[in-house]
Design an enzyme around this catalytic site. Sequence first.
Site, PDB file in Angstrom:
ATOM      1  N   CYS A 132     -56.187  -4.463 -63.214  1.00  0.00           N
ATOM      2  CA  CYS A 132     -57.433  -5.151 -62.841  1.00  0.00           C
ATOM      3  C   CYS A 132     -57.774  -4.994 -61.365  1.00  0.00           C
ATOM      4  O   CYS A 132     -58.903  -5.274 -60.953  1.00  0.00           O
ATOM      5  CB  CYS A 132     -57.347  -6.629 -63.201  1.00  0.00           C
ATOM      6  SG  CYS A 132     -56.843  -6.908 -64.896  1.00  0.00           S
ATOM      7  N   HIS A 272     -62.136 -10.994 -59.345  1.00  0.00           N
ATOM      8  CA  HIS A 272     -61.843 -10.448 -60.679  1.00  0.00           C
ATOM      9  C   HIS A 272     -62.136 -11.528 -61.714  1.00  0.00           C
ATOM     10  O   HIS A 272     -61.719 -12.680 -61.557  1.00  0.00           O
ATOM     11  CB  HIS A 272     -60.376 -10.010 -60.731  1.00  0.00           C
ATOM     12  CG  HIS A 272     -59.921  -9.640 -62.105  1.00  0.00           C
ATOM     13  ND1 HIS A 272     -60.658  -8.841 -62.951  1.00  0.00           N
ATOM     14  CD2 HIS A 272     -58.799  -9.981 -62.797  1.00  0.00           C
ATOM     15  CE1 HIS A 272     -60.005  -8.695 -64.090  1.00  0.00           C
ATOM     16  NE2 HIS A 272     -58.886  -9.379 -64.024  1.00  0.00           N
ATOM     17  N   ASN A 302     -62.718 -10.641 -69.560  1.00  0.00           N
ATOM     18  CA  ASN A 302     -61.970  -9.868 -68.571  1.00  0.00           C
ATOM     19  C   ASN A 302     -62.091  -8.378 -68.916  1.00  0.00           C
ATOM     20  O   ASN A 302     -61.569  -7.943 -69.939  1.00  0.00           O
ATOM     21  CB  ASN A 302     -60.503 -10.332 -68.599  1.00  0.00           C
ATOM     22  CG  ASN A 302     -59.618  -9.590 -67.622  1.00  0.00           C
ATOM     23  OD1 ASN A 302     -59.996  -8.563 -67.066  1.00  0.00           O
ATOM     24  ND2 ASN A 302     -58.414 -10.111 -67.422  1.00  0.00           N
TER      25      ASN A 302
HETATM   26  O1  UT7 Z   1     -56.544  -9.724 -65.627  1.00  0.00           O
HETATM   27  C1  UT7 Z   1     -55.458 -10.411 -65.093  1.00  0.00           C
HETATM   28  C2  UT7 Z   1     -54.477 -10.766 -66.103  1.00  0.00           C
HETATM   29  N1  UT7 Z   1     -54.671 -11.911 -66.934  1.00  0.00           N
HETATM   30  C3  UT7 Z   1     -54.939 -13.163 -66.504  1.00  0.00           C
HETATM   31  O2  UT7 Z   1     -55.340 -13.397 -65.407  1.00  0.00           O
HETATM   32  C4  UT7 Z   1     -54.687 -14.289 -67.446  1.00  0.00           C
HETATM   33  C5  UT7 Z   1     -53.921 -15.411 -66.759  1.00  0.00           C
HETATM   34  N2  UT7 Z   1     -53.635 -16.516 -67.624  1.00  0.00           N
HETATM   35  C6  UT7 Z   1     -54.592 -17.323 -68.150  1.00  0.00           C
HETATM   36  O3  UT7 Z   1     -55.766 -17.107 -67.950  1.00  0.00           O
HETATM   37  C7  UT7 Z   1     -54.167 -18.512 -68.954  1.00  0.00           C
HETATM   38  O4  UT7 Z   1     -52.779 -18.700 -68.812  1.00  0.00           O
HETATM   39  C8  UT7 Z   1     -54.505 -18.405 -70.472  1.00  0.00           C
HETATM   40  C9  UT7 Z   1     -56.005 -18.525 -70.669  1.00  0.00           C
HETATM   41  C10 UT7 Z   1     -54.021 -17.087 -71.033  1.00  0.00           C
HETATM   42  C11 UT7 Z   1     -53.867 -19.545 -71.247  1.00  0.00           C
HETATM   43  O5  UT7 Z   1     -54.260 -20.802 -70.700  1.00  0.00           O
HETATM   44  P1  UT7 Z   1     -53.149 -21.910 -70.369  1.00  0.00           P
HETATM   45  O6  UT7 Z   1     -53.859 -23.122 -69.944  1.00  0.00           O
HETATM   46  O7  UT7 Z   1     -52.182 -21.280 -69.408  1.00  0.00           O
HETATM   47  O8  UT7 Z   1     -52.517 -22.149 -71.788  1.00  0.00           O
HETATM   48  P2  UT7 Z   1     -50.998 -21.984 -72.251  1.00  0.00           P
HETATM   49  O9  UT7 Z   1     -50.597 -20.550 -72.235  1.00  0.00           O
HETATM   50  O10 UT7 Z   1     -50.218 -22.932 -71.447  1.00  0.00           O
HETATM   51  O11 UT7 Z   1     -51.089 -22.459 -73.753  1.00  0.00           O
HETATM   52  C12 UT7 Z   1     -51.493 -23.766 -74.087  1.00  0.00           C
HETATM   53  C13 UT7 Z   1     -51.527 -23.862 -75.598  1.00  0.00           C
HETATM   54  C14 UT7 Z   1     -50.320 -23.237 -76.316  1.00  0.00           C
HETATM   55  O12 UT7 Z   1     -49.994 -24.077 -77.393  1.00  0.00           O
HETATM   56  P3  UT7 Z   1     -48.718 -25.053 -77.280  1.00  0.00           P
HETATM   57  O13 UT7 Z   1     -47.549 -24.159 -77.054  1.00  0.00           O
HETATM   58  O14 UT7 Z   1     -49.014 -25.955 -76.121  1.00  0.00           O
HETATM   59  O15 UT7 Z   1     -48.727 -25.729 -78.616  1.00  0.00           O
HETATM   60  C15 UT7 Z   1     -50.868 -21.941 -76.855  1.00  0.00           C
HETATM   61  O16 UT7 Z   1     -50.224 -21.515 -78.034  1.00  0.00           O
HETATM   62  O17 UT7 Z   1     -52.685 -23.179 -76.103  1.00  0.00           O
HETATM   63  C16 UT7 Z   1     -52.292 -22.320 -77.172  1.00  0.00           C
HETATM   64  N3  UT7 Z   1     -53.196 -21.188 -77.225  1.00  0.00           N
HETATM   65  C17 UT7 Z   1     -54.382 -21.222 -77.875  1.00  0.00           C
HETATM   66  N4  UT7 Z   1     -54.976 -22.178 -78.611  1.00  0.00           N
HETATM   67  C18 UT7 Z   1     -56.177 -21.904 -79.123  1.00  0.00           C
HETATM   68  C19 UT7 Z   1     -53.063 -19.986 -76.622  1.00  0.00           C
HETATM   69  N5  UT7 Z   1     -54.143 -19.233 -76.888  1.00  0.00           N
HETATM   70  C20 UT7 Z   1     -54.971 -19.976 -77.667  1.00  0.00           C
HETATM   71  C21 UT7 Z   1     -56.228 -19.736 -78.243  1.00  0.00           C
HETATM   72  N6  UT7 Z   1     -56.800 -20.721 -78.953  1.00  0.00           N
HETATM   73  N7  UT7 Z   1     -56.887 -18.572 -78.088  1.00  0.00           N
END
Ligand code: UT7
Length: 345
Positions: A132, A272, A302
Amino acid sequence: MNPSTPPSFKNPRAKYNFQGRTCSITGVGSYVPSRVLTNAELEKMVDTSDEWITTRTGIKERRIAGPNEFTSDLGAQAALRALQHAGVSPEEVELIIVATITPDMPFPATACLVQQKIGAHRAAAFDLEAACSGFIYGLEVAQQFITSRTYDTVLVIGAEKLSTIVDWKDRNTCVLFGDGAGAVVLQNRPNSHGLLTAVMGADGRKADLLFVAGGGSRCPASAESIAAGMHYLRMEGRETYKSAVQAMETAAEEALRRCEIDISRIKCIIPHQANRRIIDAVVERLGGKPEQLFVNLHKYGNTSAASVVIALDEAVASGRIQRGDLVLLVAFGGGLTWGAAVIEW
Ligand code: UT7
């Protein structure tokens, strides 16, 4: 190097005039495929919801390229628009750099395919892979060629067809990414300013946060690798998030410091476009104001190496950036990599 510690930037250069040479953006353009994939459609594909995607990321929809529309096609369209904006013909281009993690194929370089598609037959061409951060890396590389008097006219393109490396069964990643491309024409233009500085950094110790494991020399494509889904992008979301905020803050601060510019003088901050919460956290840490920000992630998700330059094009087209304005670009991606650039438009 750990993104939490300031990288040791070896080049203290902070001025835009390099022995009479400038690296000016004389044209910018972008292209996104017409097919829109909404959060509502994703609700039918994986266990997710519009509410979750919107509140956790800010994304509402993304664009998906057609089966016969490749990264080189997206990049070529964006390049032609940037060339038209600059009033430069393809024959005048001396170098094409395509930043991408989704090349049409491992080789030849997608830049060579773009060269053929736009008719830039005089240009040297290569791909640059910094995920990215690729577009900002591309700006810095182009600046080196222009200020060293090697070339006068360089095309830097960020282009991605991420839909081909997304696992559409993995809700952790499939809601985040989209396809698209953007391009700039960079030229030596005495009496104009352009790119003031660009900062690049990397930390290979965190390579396992965001990767595609299969299809390379470590794990060549095989029936087994395909069955294991190793050709798909995998990400440790939470760790990537933390590293992103830290690295983008550090890179942006370093770029501003080199130019001796306070954040309050920046007209437009173009980060980004990965996650609205990451963007807001970075701007707050930098001491910026929400009204300085340009965000279009709700429309495209993204788009990796394309995201910053698509946003730059939209900011210019919408009148958010006027001649003479200071613009801060900042990005973060797999590798890990990061980068920031300050431009006087
Ligand atoms: O381009 C550069 C590279 N990428 C990034 O910059 C991405 C960086 N990371 C992020 O943007 C965030 O970490 C995410 C958007 C990917 C995730 O958000 P988060 O607030 O960090 O959520 P999390 O990973 O802590 O997950 C929270 C919960 C989990 O469930 P449990 O374990 O708490 O029961 C996930 O399984 O949300 C769940 N989850 C979803 N639920 C509904 C993960 N993806 C989804 C989804 N829909 N699409």
